[in-house]
Scaffold this motif. Structure first.
Motif, PDB file in Angstrom:
ATOM      1  N   MET A   1     -19.022 -25.490  38.907  1.00 35.08           N
ATOM      2  CA  MET A   1     -18.338 -24.299  39.314  1.00 35.08           C
ATOM      3  C   MET A   1     -19.097 -23.054  38.828  1.00 35.08           C
ATOM      4  O   MET A   1     -19.268 -22.091  39.567  1.00 35.08           O
ATOM      5  CB  MET A   1     -16.907 -24.313  38.755  1.00 35.08           C
ATOM      6  N   LEU A   2     -19.553 -23.112  37.563  1.00 33.63           N
ATOM      7  CA  LEU A   2     -20.297 -21.963  37.033  1.00 33.63           C
ATOM      8  C   LEU A   2     -21.625 -21.767  37.760  1.00 33.63           C
ATOM      9  O   LEU A   2     -22.067 -20.632  37.953  1.00 33.63           O
ATOM     10  CB  LEU A   2     -20.528 -22.123  35.534  1.00 33.63           C
ATOM     11  N   ASP A   3     -22.254 -22.871  38.168  1.00 34.90           N
ATOM     12  CA  ASP A   3     -23.502 -22.747  38.926  1.00 34.90           C
ATOM     13  C   ASP A   3     -23.258 -22.016  40.250  1.00 34.90           C
ATOM     14  O   ASP A   3     -24.059 -21.169  40.651  1.00 34.90           O
ATOM     15  CB  ASP A   3     -24.107 -24.128  39.196  1.00 34.90           C
ATOM     16  N   ALA A   4     -22.141 -22.328  40.894  1.00 40.36           N
ATOM     17  CA  ALA A   4     -21.812 -21.664  42.162  1.00 40.36           C
ATOM     18  C   ALA A   4     -21.532 -20.172  41.942  1.00 40.36           C
ATOM     19  O   ALA A   4     -21.977 -19.325  42.723  1.00 40.36           O
ATOM     20  CB  ALA A   4     -20.601 -22.340  42.809  1.00 40.36           C
ATOM     21  N   ILE A   5     -20.828 -19.853  40.871  1.00 40.92           N
ATOM     22  CA  ILE A   5     -20.536 -18.446  40.570  1.00 40.92           C
ATOM     23  C   ILE A   5     -21.830 -17.694  40.259  1.00 40.92           C
ATOM     24  O   ILE A   5     -22.046 -16.581  40.740  1.00 40.92           O
ATOM     25  CB  ILE A   5     -19.544 -18.343  39.393  1.00 40.92           C
ATOM     26  N   GLU A   6     -22.692 -18.313  39.473  1.00 35.22           N
ATOM     27  CA  GLU A   6     -23.963 -17.652  39.133  1.00 35.22           C
ATOM     28  C   GLU A   6     -24.818 -17.447  40.383  1.00 35.22           C
ATOM     29  O   GLU A   6     -25.415 -16.379  40.570  1.00 35.22           O
ATOM     30  CB  GLU A   6     -24.739 -18.472  38.103  1.00 35.22           C
ATOM     31  N   LYS A   7     -24.840 -18.447  41.261  1.00 39.19           N
ATOM     32  CA  LYS A   7     -25.623 -18.322  42.494  1.00 39.19           C
ATOM     33  C   LYS A   7     -25.110 -17.155  43.340  1.00 39.19           C
ATOM     34  O   LYS A   7     -25.895 -16.337  43.830  1.00 39.19           O
ATOM     35  CB  LYS A   7     -25.550 -19.634  43.292  1.00 39.19           C
ATOM     36  N   LEU A   8     -23.783 -17.048  43.490  1.00 33.36           N
ATOM     37  CA  LEU A   8     -23.203 -15.938  44.247  1.00 33.36           C
ATOM     38  C   LEU A   8     -23.519 -14.590  43.591  1.00 33.36           C
ATOM     39  O   LEU A   8     -23.835 -13.618  44.273  1.00 33.36           O
ATOM     40  CB  LEU A   8     -21.691 -16.109  44.357  1.00 33.36           C
ATOM     41  N   MET A   9     -23.439 -14.545  42.275  1.00 30.21           N
ATOM     42  CA  MET A   9     -23.717 -13.308  41.559  1.00 30.21           C
ATOM     43  C   MET A   9     -25.156 -12.862  41.800  1.00 30.21           C
ATOM     44  O   MET A   9     -25.419 -11.703  42.126  1.00 30.21           O
ATOM     45  CB  MET A   9     -23.484 -13.491  40.051  1.00 30.21           C
ATOM     46  N   VAL A  10     -26.091 -13.792  41.658  1.00 21.20           N
ATOM     47  CA  VAL A  10     -27.510 -13.468  41.834  1.00 21.20           C
ATOM     48  C   VAL A  10     -27.805 -13.061  43.274  1.00 21.20           C
ATOM     49  O   VAL A  10     -28.555 -12.115  43.514  1.00 21.20           O
ATOM     50  CB  VAL A  10     -28.389 -14.671  41.397  1.00 21.20           C
ATOM     51  N   GLU A  11     -27.188 -13.745  44.238  1.00 18.19           N
ATOM     52  CA  GLU A  11     -27.424 -13.432  45.647  1.00 18.19           C
ATOM     53  C   GLU A  11     -26.808 -12.096  46.058  1.00 18.19           C
ATOM     54  O   GLU A  11     -27.420 -11.332  46.804  1.00 18.19           O
ATOM     55  CB  GLU A  11     -26.845 -14.541  46.541  1.00 18.19           C
ATOM     56  N   GLN A  12     -25.600 -11.828  45.625  1.00 19.08           N
ATOM     57  CA  GLN A  12     -24.852 -10.674  46.104  1.00 19.08           C
ATOM     58  C   GLN A  12     -25.143  -9.375  45.356  1.00 19.08           C
ATOM     59  O   GLN A  12     -25.030  -8.294  45.933  1.00 19.08           O
ATOM     60  CB  GLN A  12     -23.346 -10.958  46.024  1.00 19.08           C
ATOM     61  N   ARG A  13     -25.517  -9.462  44.110  1.00 21.25           N
ATOM     62  CA  ARG A  13     -25.674  -8.264  43.281  1.00 21.25           C
ATOM     63  C   ARG A  13     -26.656  -7.243  43.848  1.00 21.25           C
ATOM     64  O   ARG A  13     -26.355  -6.045  43.870  1.00 21.25           O
ATOM     65  CB  ARG A  13     -26.081  -8.683  41.863  1.00 21.25           C
ATOM     66  N   PRO A  14     -27.834  -7.654  44.360  1.00 20.31           N
ATOM     67  CA  PRO A  14     -28.781  -6.648  44.861  1.00 20.31           C
ATOM     68  C   PRO A  14     -28.264  -5.876  46.078  1.00 20.31           C
ATOM     69  O   PRO A  14     -28.657  -4.733  46.291  1.00 20.31           O
ATOM     70  CB  PRO A  14     -30.015  -7.464  45.238  1.00 20.31           C
TER      71      PRO A  14
END
Length: 128
Positions: A1-14
């Protein structure tokens, strides 16, 4: 679950405006990520730090009160006494008993070892 959240954070933040609500949330999440991961990796840590927050609350209230002391020396004296009381309480010792015991012995202390023997956790068990 944390991997999915981190992936979304990294993708969406920029692609998110940093000053938007989502941008602020993602920036906060990014800044707190190492702490979150550290917490999740160690199952022995409590999920809440409320006991710690509650234990320092009296110091914060007292610190605000010291601002209104008449003199700097008076504020220092109040802070020192307050520190002794809170240290006794943190060690499960009745502050009145500790201060009575301390003030009887403090005038006789002359060395570092003498002062060390006066710390709250060194109060004899029969006086606790």
């Amino acid at each position: 679950m944390l991997d999915a959240i981190e992936k979304l954070m990294v993708e969406q933040r920029p692609g998110v405006v940093p000053q938007s609500l989502l941008g602020k949330a993602l920036t906060y999440l990014h800044g707190q990520w190492p702490k979150l991961i550290r917490y999740v990796e160690n199952g022995n840590w409590p999920i809440s730090n409320n006991p710690c927050e509650n234990s320092i609350r009296p110091f914060v209230v007292a610190r605000k009160n010291f601002l209104f002391a008449d003199t700097v020396a008076g504020a220092h004296a109040s802070a020192n006494l307050y520190s002794l009381v809170e240290s006794a309480k943190a060690n499960g010792i009745d502050p009145y008993r500790y201060l009575t015991w301390l003030f009887q012995r403090l005038p006789l202390a002359t060395t570092v070892d003498d002062y060390d023997a006066l710390l709250p956790w060194k109060l004899p068990a029969n006086l606790r």
